[in-house]
Design a protein around this motif. Structure first.
Motif, PDB file in Angstrom:
ATOM      1  N   LYS A 161       0.846  -1.190   0.000  1.00 20.59           N
ATOM      2  CA  LYS A 161       0.000   0.000   0.000  1.00 20.59           C
ATOM      3  C   LYS A 161       0.881   1.240   0.000  1.00 20.59           C
ATOM      4  N   PHE A 162       0.229   2.399  -0.211  1.00 14.85           N
ATOM      5  CA  PHE A 162       0.953   3.667  -0.137  1.00 14.85           C
ATOM      6  C   PHE A 162       0.017   4.743   0.395  1.00 14.85           C
ATOM      7  N   ASP A 163       0.616   5.767   1.029  1.00 11.32           N
ATOM      8  CA  ASP A 163      -0.101   6.959   1.469  1.00 11.32           C
ATOM      9  C   ASP A 163       0.530   8.168   0.798  1.00 11.32           C
ATOM     10  N   THR A 164      -0.236   9.265   0.721  1.00 12.66           N
ATOM     11  CA  THR A 164       0.228  10.461   0.026  1.00 12.66           C
ATOM     12  C   THR A 164       0.021  11.702   0.884  1.00 12.66           C
ATOM     13  N   ALA A 165       0.978  12.614   0.803  1.00  8.60           N
ATOM     14  CA  ALA A 165       0.837  13.949   1.392  1.00  8.60           C
ATOM     15  C   ALA A 165       1.194  14.972   0.320  1.00  8.60           C
ATOM     16  N   ILE A 166       0.370  16.006   0.195  1.00 10.22           N
ATOM     17  CA  ILE A 166       0.613  17.093  -0.755  1.00 10.22           C
ATOM     18  C   ILE A 166       1.239  18.249   0.012  1.00 10.22           C
ATOM     19  N   ILE A 167       2.470  18.603  -0.338  1.00  4.48           N
ATOM     20  CA  ILE A 167       3.232  19.602   0.414  1.00  4.48           C
ATOM     21  C   ILE A 167       2.872  21.013  -0.048  1.00  4.48           C
ATOM     22  N   SER A 168       2.436  21.848   0.895  1.00  9.32           N
ATOM     23  CA  SER A 168       2.128  23.242   0.574  1.00  9.32           C
ATOM     24  C   SER A 168       3.257  24.183   1.000  1.00  9.32           C
ATOM     25  N   GLU A 169       4.021  23.805   2.028  1.00  9.35           N
ATOM     26  CA  GLU A 169       5.180  24.582   2.474  1.00  9.35           C
ATOM     27  C   GLU A 169       6.357  23.647   2.682  1.00  9.35           C
ATOM     28  N   ASP A 170       7.528  24.110   2.275  1.00  9.80           N
ATOM     29  CA  ASP A 170       8.731  23.273   2.334  1.00  9.80           C
ATOM     30  C   ASP A 170       9.896  24.164   2.750  1.00  9.80           C
ATOM     31  N   HIS A 171      10.416  23.958   3.976  1.00 11.80           N
ATOM     32  CA  HIS A 171      11.475  24.816   4.511  1.00 11.80           C
ATOM     33  C   HIS A 171      12.681  23.967   4.915  1.00 11.80           C
ATOM     34  N   VAL A 172      13.874  24.395   4.521  1.00 14.31           N
ATOM     35  CA  VAL A 172      15.118  23.755   4.949  1.00 14.31           C
ATOM     36  C   VAL A 172      15.891  24.751   5.808  1.00 14.31           C
ATOM     37  N   PHE A 173      16.320  24.301   6.987  1.00 11.81           N
ATOM     38  CA  PHE A 173      17.015  25.172   7.937  1.00 11.81           C
ATOM     39  C   PHE A 173      16.270  26.500   8.138  1.00 11.81           C
ATOM     40  N   PRO A 174      15.008  26.469   8.559  1.00  7.90           N
ATOM     41  CA  PRO A 174      14.279  27.739   8.722  1.00  7.90           C
ATOM     42  C   PRO A 174      14.894  28.662   9.763  1.00  7.90           C
ATOM     43  N   ALA A 175      15.593  28.102  10.761  1.00  6.79           N
ATOM     44  CA  ALA A 175      16.262  28.940  11.773  1.00  6.79           C
ATOM     45  C   ALA A 175      17.708  29.175  11.372  1.00  6.79           C
ATOM     46  N   GLU A 176      17.910  29.595  10.114  1.00  2.83           N
ATOM     47  CA  GLU A 176      19.262  29.655   9.545  1.00  2.83           C
ATOM     48  C   GLU A 176      20.193  30.592  10.310  1.00  2.83           C
ATOM     49  N   LYS A 177      19.671  31.604  10.977  1.00  4.76           N
ATOM     50  CA  LYS A 177      20.542  32.550  11.690  1.00  4.76           C
ATOM     51  C   LYS A 177      21.191  31.900  12.909  1.00  4.76           C
ATOM     52  N   MET A 178      20.547  30.828  13.419  1.00  2.84           N
ATOM     53  CA  MET A 178      21.056  30.189  14.635  1.00  2.84           C
ATOM     54  C   MET A 178      21.702  28.837  14.375  1.00  2.84           C
ATOM     55  N   VAL A 179      21.481  28.272  13.198  1.00  3.78           N
ATOM     56  CA  VAL A 179      21.754  26.868  12.991  1.00  3.78           C
ATOM     57  C   VAL A 179      23.225  26.497  13.125  1.00  3.78           C
ATOM     58  N   PHE A 180      24.145  27.432  12.852  1.00  2.00           N
ATOM     59  CA  PHE A 180      25.563  27.101  12.942  1.00  2.00           C
ATOM     60  C   PHE A 180      26.220  27.629  14.221  1.00  2.00           C
ATOM     61  N   GLU A 181      25.404  28.010  15.185  1.00  3.17           N
ATOM     62  CA  GLU A 181      25.974  28.510  16.447  1.00  3.17           C
ATOM     63  C   GLU A 181      26.484  27.357  17.292  1.00  3.17           C
TER      64      GLU A 181
END
Length: 322
Positions: free
Chosen positions: A302-322
């Motif tokens: 079987k399979f399930d599906t999700a339709i993506i409306s928002e897609d964010h990578v590293f949204p806290a980019e200002k803090m991510v490398f601290e």
């Protein structure tokens, strides 16, 4: 509003997705246009917000982190859903955030030092938003496989595998500053980065080369608004009766030659694999998945599906490398 682009624009986007630091003169030669013409087209697509950024794929697992996921289905309380999304975006450990309809409403991938950290993170989240979280699933990422976006431009491609080998590479303060600069704008000139961090061009170039060799930097790429180009983003959750090595190899070969399916995610979860697909309509998505399940009728249950409306990578980019 949809934005029409021609085949030359698609080829430019394809090449920039592969390597956004490609020199203009080389890109122009590949496209068969002048450097000025290519520069104009890129500028126009930036102004139209087709290209929304130039960024760097960074692999946290090469810095000693593990990737863990939470999928949530939420009660119909819109203001609490919005509050939950904003709460997640502020967590500097958040690697990816997806908002969707279908199999789940929110998906979040975190990079953590160990599973105890993930356990504590999950409990804190669930305690704070217990009234809106209807059900949840957790998963541990094993690896992610991706190929070039051949739905933009037909070409031969191969798999790039990320998040598959956990290593503890050490990075110094200058390397972290470089990662921040390249994540914000991977096309930034090396001389500018050197000037901003009061160091030499040679030191920046050496650090970048080391980050690439250690596969901390996976690739330099572009951020696109695919919706403006008429594409929809789907996640498919596949359940297998028997996912042997041979069957997995056959599936990966099938997907590699399918331009619309751009990611395969292996993880420890209730389902066996995730696919990520770009389609121009739900009807096209159905045709793709129906063909896939027919090809693997003896394996996929079987399979399930999700339709993506928002897609964010590293949204806290200002803090991510601290």
């Amino acid at each position: 509003m949809l934005y029409k682009i021609d085949e030359i624009d698609k080829r430019i986007l394809f090449e920039l997705d592969k390597n956004a630091r490609i020199p203009e003169i080389r890109l122009a030669k590949l496209i068969g246009k002048s450097k000025e013409a290519v520069r104009y087209r890129i500028k126009r697509m930036i102004e139209e917000k087709i290209i929304i950024g130039f960024t760097t794929w960074i692999d946290p697992t090469k810095l000693g982190y593990q990737l863990a996921k939470i999928y949530l289905n939420l009660a119909n309380v819109p203001h609490k859903k919005k509050e939950l999304i904003e709460y997640l975006k502020k967590d500097k450990r958040l690697f990816w955030l997806g908002v969707a309809e279908g199999a789940w409403n929110i998906g979040a991938t975190f990079f953590v030092k160990d599973m105890q950290e993930f356990f504590d993170l999950k409990n804190e989240l669930f305690t704070k938003f217990k009234e809106v979280i209807h059900e949840s699933t957790t998963a541990t990422v094993v690896s992610v496989h991706t190929h070039d976006k051949t739905f933009l431009y037909k070409n031969t491609t191969s798999w790039t595998t990320i998040f598959d080998n956990h290593e503890n590479n050490s990075v110094d303060a200058l390397s972290i500053k470089i990662l921040k600069s390249l994540f914000k704008n991977c096309r930034e000139n090396i001389a500018t980065i050197a000037h901003d961090h009061i160091t030499t061009v040679d030191k920046i170039r050496t650090r970048m080369h080391r980050l690439e060799e250690d596969k901390i930097i996976v690739k330099y790429t572009i951020e696109l608004d695919f919706q403006k180009l008429g594409y929809e983003f789907y996640k498919t959750f596949l359940y297998f009766k028997n996912l042997s090595k041979n069957e997995l190899g056959r599936l990966m070969n099938y997907v590699l030659h399918h331009p619309n399916i751009i990611f395969i995610v292996k993880q420890i979860s209730p389902w066996d694999l995730e696919l990520e697909t770009m389609c121009e309509s739900y009807e096209e998505y159905n045709r793709i998945i129906n063909a896939l399940t027919e090809e693997f009728v003896d394996s996929i249950t079987k399979f399930d599906t999700a339709i993506i409306s928002e897609d964010h990578v590293f949204p806290a980019e200002k803090m991510v490398f601290e």
